[in-house]
Design an enzyme around this catalytic site. Structure first.
Site, PDB file in Angstrom:
ATOM      1  CG  HIS A 167     -16.918 -52.021   5.992  1.00  0.00           C
ATOM      2  ND1 HIS A 167     -15.746 -52.747   6.116  1.00  0.00           N
ATOM      3  CD2 HIS A 167     -17.868 -53.104   6.861  1.00  0.00           C
ATOM      4  CE1 HIS A 167     -15.883 -54.005   6.781  1.00  0.00           C
ATOM      5  NE2 HIS A 167     -17.093 -54.113   7.168  1.00  0.00           N
ATOM      6  CB  SER A 288     -15.380 -19.960   1.647  1.00  0.00           C
ATOM      7  OG  SER A 288     -14.642 -19.607   0.539  1.00  0.00           O
ATOM      8  CE  LYS A 294     -17.021 -25.201   1.044  1.00  0.00           C
ATOM      9  NZ  LYS A 294     -15.714 -25.349   0.838  1.00  0.00           N
ATOM     10  CD  GLU A 301     -12.575 -28.601   8.081  1.00  0.00           C
ATOM     11  OE1 GLU A 301     -11.678 -28.729   7.155  1.00  0.00           O
ATOM     12  OE2 GLU A 301     -13.555 -27.697   8.405  1.00  0.00           O
TER      13      GLU A 301
END
Ligand code: ARG
Length: 472
Positions: A167, A288, A294, A301
């Site tokens: 979970h 970024s 970043k 992704e």
């Protein structure tokens, strides 16, 4: 390879235009043509045509002279396409007619005899099967490379503790090596699915002709074995209309891409500031344009997202095939693009995943610190109560709950409680209990077959190498 030409017009009907007086409308030609994508299996088309021509010779359907010039001409067409000198003509619809059209220019009339006893329907099924078979072999190697990248990292982390989750809540400590090896198993099953698919599809459609077979004394066994098929397919109608092999390949790819998406998602989590278990090197990170601090795991992704695309390819072909009456229908020309797209997508995803794995540094301390959070060794305490005090597991679960509450209320870990704390809840608990509390003790105790104990993981890495990487 050159692009298809834009030309249209009267030569469009040279192959099948005997009963037509006008050429097709430009839109008709555009929707009908598959040369823009089926040129991808020119090598398979030429290979199958040569096998067919030789069989026609062996059966005395064609004379030796014709067979020779057909095969030599086909070799020349192959060389032209392979070297990028070939001009594909959209007016000639597909790869089959582009090859035959060029063959006619090279060898003349004999080219017209090549199509004896076959149709484009059995031809395209044969070519596409040959292509998918090659694709499976290529995919198997790519899956194996990603397994290798996983095993290499697993070997470096046979004892590195990390939290195991259920979970997405910290559940029990595991080793990172064990976690990574679980993906090796998934990819192993993907490879096994591909191999099943390859075995099942390995029947030759060639010689089924348009749908009913042919009156020529073709030898389908001969062409089947020349092309590496196990046997000719048993039913001519099935042979030209079966696209199970493409659907199975897409299904296997969809499942594989779902596996990759799960690993990719874990990467995204692990690379986040909140987890910070993993750091991708510069080669697999992006910055970024506005936030200088970043480091984004874009490749992970994208692998996560691309599974959606692969599943879409499977859905697309399932829907194309659904309800299609026998035998061949032009609908089936739509079988190729989803297969090509899914194949390319999964090949790229696997390469990216293997690259990321090789470029990742795991933060052992950070993972180990988390592994003990959330009373992750509570199950070890419950198991100890069962084993040593012969308590029923349900009672042990209850006692452990009380111990966890005490630790929580006093802001301590389980292993930080004193023996008095523990005995105040269950007087029969002894000092020995501390041997199972704590992350390292918990890990060490998980020696059941397939469990996460470091000794197991060392063996599991070795075993995975033997099972999956032997032929590398
Ligand atoms: N380009 C066609 C395809 O991909 C080849 C088969 C065409 N057959 C036909 N009867 N028109 O399906």
């Amino acid at each position: 390879m050159t692009d298809q030409s834009e030309e249209t017009g009267s030569n469009a009907s040279t192959m099948w235009g005997g009963r037509f007086s006008g050429g097709p409308n430009a839109i008709m030609e555009e929707i009908n043509a598959s040369i823009g994508f089926d040129q991808r299996f020119f090598a398979q088309d030429i290979r199958a045509s040569k096998a067919h021509a030789k069989m026609l010779g062996a059966q005395n359907i064609l004379n030796d002279q014709d067979v020779k010039s057909i095969c030599a001409g086909l070799d020349q067409v192959y060389a032209e396409i392979d070297s990028g000198k070939f001009t594909f003509k959209r007016a000639l619809e597909d790869i089959h007619m582009n090859v035959e059209g060029r063959l006619k220019e090279i060898i003349g009339e004999a080219a017209g005899r090549l199509h004896t006893g076959r149709s484009r329907n059995d031809q395209v099924a044969t070519d596409f099967k040959l292509w998918v078979r090659d694709a499976i072999d290529e995919m198997d190697i790519a899956l194996q490379s990603t397994q290798n990248a996983l095993i290499v990292q697993a070997e470096a982390h046979t004892a590195s503790a990390m939290p195991g989750f259920t979970h997405l809540q910290i559940a029990q400590p595991v080793t990172l090596g064990h976690h990574l090896l679980s993906y090796v198993e998934m990819l192993g099953r993907d490879r096994s699915r591909l191999s099943d698919c390859r075995n099942r599809m390995n029947e030759s459609p060639l010689g089924a002709a348009a749908l009913a077979g042919t009156s020529f004394p073709v030898d389908r066994h001969l062409t089947a074995s020349a092309l590496g098929f196990d046997r000719p397919s048993a039913n001519s109608l099935d042979a030209v209309s079966d696209r199970d092999f493409a659907l199975e390949y897409l299904s296997a790819l969809a499942i594989a891409s779902v596996h990759l998406s799960r690993l990719a998602e874990e990467y995204v989590l692990w690379c986040s500031t909140q987890f910070a278990y993993a750091r991708l090197g510069d080669a697999y990170s992006t910055g970024s344009s506005i936030m200088p601090q970043k480091r984004n795991p874009d490749a992970a992704e994208l692998v996560r997202a691309k599974s959606g695309r692969v599943i879409g390819c499977l859905s697309a072909l399932l829907v194309v095939m659904k309800g299609l009456p026998l035998a061949y229908g032009k609908d089936m020309q739509e079988d190729k693009e989803p297969v090509f797209d899914a194949h390319d997508t999964v090949m790229l995803s696997l390469a990216a995943m293997a690259g990321m794995l090789g470029d990742t540094t795991f933060d052992k301390h950070r993972m180990a610190a988390d592994a003990g959070k959330g009373f992750a060794t509570a199950t070890d305490l419950a198991d100890w109560l069962v084993r040593v005090l012969a308590m029923p597991f349900r009672d042990a679960h209850h006692v452990t709950g009380a111990v966890v509450k005490k630790a929580e209320d006093t802001h301590r870990g389980l292993e930080d409680l004193t023996i008095d704390d523990l005995q105040s809840i269950e007087p029969r608990i002894t000092e020995d209990v501390f041997e199972v509390l704590g992350v390292q003790n918990s890990l060490k105790s998980r020696i059941s077959f397939g469990g996460t104990a470091p000794v197991n993981v060392i063996k599991a890495c070795e075993e995975a190498r033997n099972r999956f990487l032997k032929d590398r």
